[in-house]
Design a protein around this motif. Structure first.
Motif, short mmCIF file in Angstrom:
data_model
loop_
_atom_site.label_atom_id
_atom_site.label_comp_id
_atom_site.label_asym_id
_atom_site.label_seq_id
_atom_site.Cartn_x
_atom_site.Cartn_y
_atom_site.Cartn_z
N ILE A 134 0.98 15.62 -16.57
CA ILE A 134 0.64 14.10 -16.16
C ILE A 134 1.50 13.68 -14.82
O ILE A 134 2.66 14.15 -14.69
CB ILE A 134 0.46 13.29 -17.14
N GLY A 135 0.99 12.68 -14.16
CA GLY A 135 1.95 12.31 -13.06
C GLY A 135 2.12 10.85 -13.56
O GLY A 135 2.24 10.44 -14.38
N PHE A 136 2.63 10.15 -12.48
CA PHE A 136 3.29 8.86 -12.29
C PHE A 136 2.54 7.85 -13.20
O PHE A 136 3.20 7.06 -14.12
CB PHE A 136 3.75 8.47 -11.10
N ILE B 25 0.65 -1.26 0.04
CA ILE B 25 -0.02 -0.01 0.06
C ILE B 25 0.72 1.30 -0.03
O ILE B 25 0.71 2.26 -0.82
CB ILE B 25 -1.12 0.01 1.41
N VAL B 26 1.97 1.10 0.55
CA VAL B 26 2.69 2.36 0.76
C VAL B 26 3.53 2.71 -0.51
O VAL B 26 3.49 3.79 -0.92
CB VAL B 26 3.75 2.37 2.09
N ILE B 27 4.07 1.85 -1.17
CA ILE B 27 4.96 1.89 -2.21
C ILE B 27 3.94 2.28 -3.41
O ILE B 27 4.24 2.93 -4.49
CB ILE B 27 5.69 0.88 -2.59
N SER B 28 2.43 1.89 -3.27
CA SER B 28 1.67 2.00 -4.44
C SER B 28 1.06 3.40 -4.33
O SER B 28 0.65 3.73 -5.53
CB SER B 28 0.59 0.84 -4.54
N PHE B 29 0.72 3.68 -3.28
CA PHE B 29 0.18 5.16 -3.35
C PHE B 29 0.85 6.32 -3.01
O PHE B 29 0.28 7.60 -2.98
CB PHE B 29 -0.97 4.83 -2.10
N ILE B 30 2.26 6.00 -2.85
CA ILE B 30 3.12 7.31 -2.55
C ILE B 30 3.15 8.04 -3.80
O ILE B 30 3.14 9.40 -3.72
CB ILE B 30 4.53 6.70 -2.18
N PRO B 31 3.23 7.72 -4.95
CA PRO B 31 2.86 8.66 -6.42
C PRO B 31 1.93 9.23 -6.26
O PRO B 31 1.80 10.20 -7.18
CB PRO B 31 3.25 7.34 -7.50
N TRP B 32 0.86 9.14 -5.37
CA TRP B 32 -0.43 9.65 -5.51
C TRP B 32 -0.48 10.84 -4.59
O TRP B 32 -1.58 11.61 -4.55
CB TRP B 32 -1.70 8.60 -5.25
N THR B 33 0.57 11.17 -3.91
CA THR B 33 0.51 12.06 -2.88
C THR B 33 0.87 13.46 -3.51
O THR B 33 0.91 14.71 -2.51
CB THR B 33 1.75 11.83 -1.93
N GLY B 34 1.18 13.57 -4.59
CA GLY B 34 1.55 14.94 -5.30
C GLY B 34 2.89 15.46 -5.17
O GLY B 34 3.34 16.67 -5.49
N ILE B 35 3.82 14.40 -4.68
CA ILE B 35 5.25 14.59 -4.78
C ILE B 35 5.77 15.38 -5.86
O ILE B 35 5.44 14.54 -7.18
CB ILE B 35 6.10 13.83 -4.19
N SER B 36 6.46 16.29 -6.27
CA SER B 36 6.99 16.91 -7.68
C SER B 36 7.69 15.72 -8.34
O SER B 36 7.66 15.87 -9.44
CB SER B 36 7.74 18.17 -7.30
N TYR B 37 8.49 14.96 -7.63
CA TYR B 37 9.14 14.14 -8.31
C TYR B 37 8.27 13.10 -9.29
O TYR B 37 8.82 12.78 -10.14
CB TYR B 37 9.93 12.96 -7.25
N PHE B 38 7.07 13.02 -8.91
CA PHE B 38 6.48 11.99 -9.65
C PHE B 38 5.48 13.00 -10.71
O PHE B 38 4.65 11.81 -11.52
CB PHE B 38 5.41 11.32 -8.81
N GLN B 39 5.94 14.02 -10.88
CA GLN B 39 4.91 14.84 -11.87
C GLN B 39 5.97 15.32 -13.18
O GLN B 39 6.85 15.67 -12.74
CB GLN B 39 4.57 16.22 -11.26
N ASP B 40 5.15 14.89 -14.25
CA ASP B 40 5.90 15.49 -15.46
C ASP B 40 5.13 16.95 -15.68
O ASP B 40 4.08 17.24 -16.26
CB ASP B 40 5.52 14.58 -16.62
N ILE B 41 5.98 17.88 -15.44
CA ILE B 41 5.45 19.42 -15.39
C ILE B 41 5.13 19.78 -17.09
O ILE B 41 4.12 20.39 -17.24
CB ILE B 41 6.40 20.30 -14.80
N GLU B 42 6.01 19.23 -17.90
CA GLU B 42 5.76 19.84 -19.21
C GLU B 42 4.58 19.01 -19.90
O GLU B 42 3.99 20.16 -20.65
CB GLU B 42 6.96 19.31 -19.89
N ARG B 43 4.14 17.89 -19.40
CA ARG B 43 2.94 17.08 -19.99
C ARG B 43 1.92 17.40 -19.19
O ARG B 43 0.80 16.98 -19.60
CB ARG B 43 3.31 15.86 -20.30
#
Length: 377
Positions: free
Chosen positions: A224-226, A204-222
């Motif tokens: 979209i997220g992880f 659960i932790v490793i699967s839902f961490i990308p859903w937290t809005g951390i900038s590392y998981f965000q493609d700013i140019e497009r």
């Protein structure tokens, strides 16, 4: 021949997007230079009559459909239904029926729960493909930026990682019971509950961490997220590009699963070798058939794990080194739609319905249920 600048504004309740491009007009046909996203060409062609537009192909989709062909569509429906129904039946069966080996039964129930989530994920994708048939391009950006895509991607990652870790736990239990039977005490039901709880928490932790809005998981140019890096919301690293969060995806889908698979393979080799040694050294000949059946089932378990994970691991490593070329994205499509989910569909058969004890109980239950009715007729 003339050149013009055309602007198309895409607006919806979830996003705004503007395309500015130059076109060359010749007779009644408008030629457009290549765009960097296929979805932009979909909007341009839909807006301007007689427009010829070039763009990179999407791995999974066309302008009309989320799944680009009927073969992929059939695979995702079949695997989704088999994983959903098969694992649901396993869960009901193991909850209602008493098993002599409570430890193994508890772990197999948890495995069925994780594989059931893969069935849910596949059916979400299949239903959305059916819902948007003929007009997918109108929903692509909103879909990949939306919460349902993130949830589906998180379910897929949760299912695959918990399934792998649960297979590893089951393998270690069998290793202790067969190879180290005289040296180690078998796992208790209490310890297994703690192990399974830890596995679910890790998943659960490793699967839902990308859903937290951390900038590392965000493609700013497009924008979209992880999980939105593909139309099926699965962040597999199987291309030369480096999408947002690719290191995170590599760490779990390739490194963790690769190590787990090698442990499982090594353990089953030891179990297989020990079983054969016991057969040859035993004076009880009636055990040979049972041990041979068990060894055969272990062989197929290892084989399905091999075909499921090794292509993902090998292609993932090759894509990272730049030695993998797949311009049409065919390998990525089949791995995401068929190879990755196939274990979730097969596991109920391998771990439950193929065992002799379960077949006997099913036969007895069937006779009790329908035998009396058939005899009365």
């Amino acid at each position: 021949m003339s050149k013009n600048v055309i602007s198309i504004v895409i607006e919806s309740h979830t996003y705004d997007y503007q395309i500015n491009f130059s076109v060359t007009c010749e007779d009644s046909t408008i030629f457009l230079r290549k765009l960097d996203q296929f979805i932009l060409c979909c909007y341009a062609v839909n807006t301007i009559p007689n427009l010829k537009c070039e763009s990179p192909d999407s791995a999974f989709s066309t302008c009309d459909d989320l799944m680009k062909n009927n073969t992929l569509r059939m695979c995702i429906w079949i695997l989704g239904l088999v994983a959903f129904i098969g694992n649901f039946l396993v869960i009901i069966w193991r909850v209602r029926m008493r098993d002599d080996n409570k430890v193994q039964s508890f772990m197999l129930t948890n495995l069925a729960c994780s594989d059931f989530l893969m069935g849910v994920y596949l059916l979400i994708i299949a239903i959305k493909d059916l819902q948007w048939k003929g007009e997918y391009f109108q929903h692509d950006v909103a879909w990949r930026r939306g919460n349902l895509c993130r949830f589906a991607g998180a379910l897929s990652m949760l299912s695959s990682e918990v399934s792998v870790l649960m297979l590893l736990a089951i393998t270690m239990d069998r290793l202790m019971c067969v190879v180290f039977a005289l040296r180690m005490r078998p796992l208790s039901i209490r310890s297994v509950r703690i192990i399974c709880t830890c596995i679910w928490l890790i998943g659960i932790v490793i699967s839902f961490i990308p859903w937290t809005g951390i900038s590392y998981f965000q493609d700013i140019e497009r924008g979209i997220g992880f999980f939105g890096s593909s139309a099926v919301c699965l962040p597999l690293q199987l291309s030369e590009g480096r999408p947002a969060g690719w290191e995170y995806s590599t760490a779990f889908f390739i490194t963790l699963n690769g190590v787990a698979f090698l442990c499982i393979l090594t353990a089953y080799v030891l179990i297989f070798w020990t079983a054969l040694r016991l057969i040859h050294s035993s004076s009880v000949r009636h055990m040979v058939k049972a041990e041979s059946t068990r060894a055969t089932r272990l062989f197929f378990i290892v084989l399905t794990d091999f075909f499921c994970w090794m292509p993902i691991i090998i292609l993932g490593i090759l894509s990272l080194t730049g030695d993998f070329r797949d311009p049409k994205h065919e390998a990525k499509v089949w791995i995401a739609v068929f190879v990755l989910p196939v274990n979730s569909a097969i596991n109920p058969i391998l771990y439950t319905f193929s065992t002799l004890g379960v077949r006997r109980k099913l036969r007895t239950a069937f006779k009790k249920r329908f035998g009396a009715k058939l005899s009365c007729k």
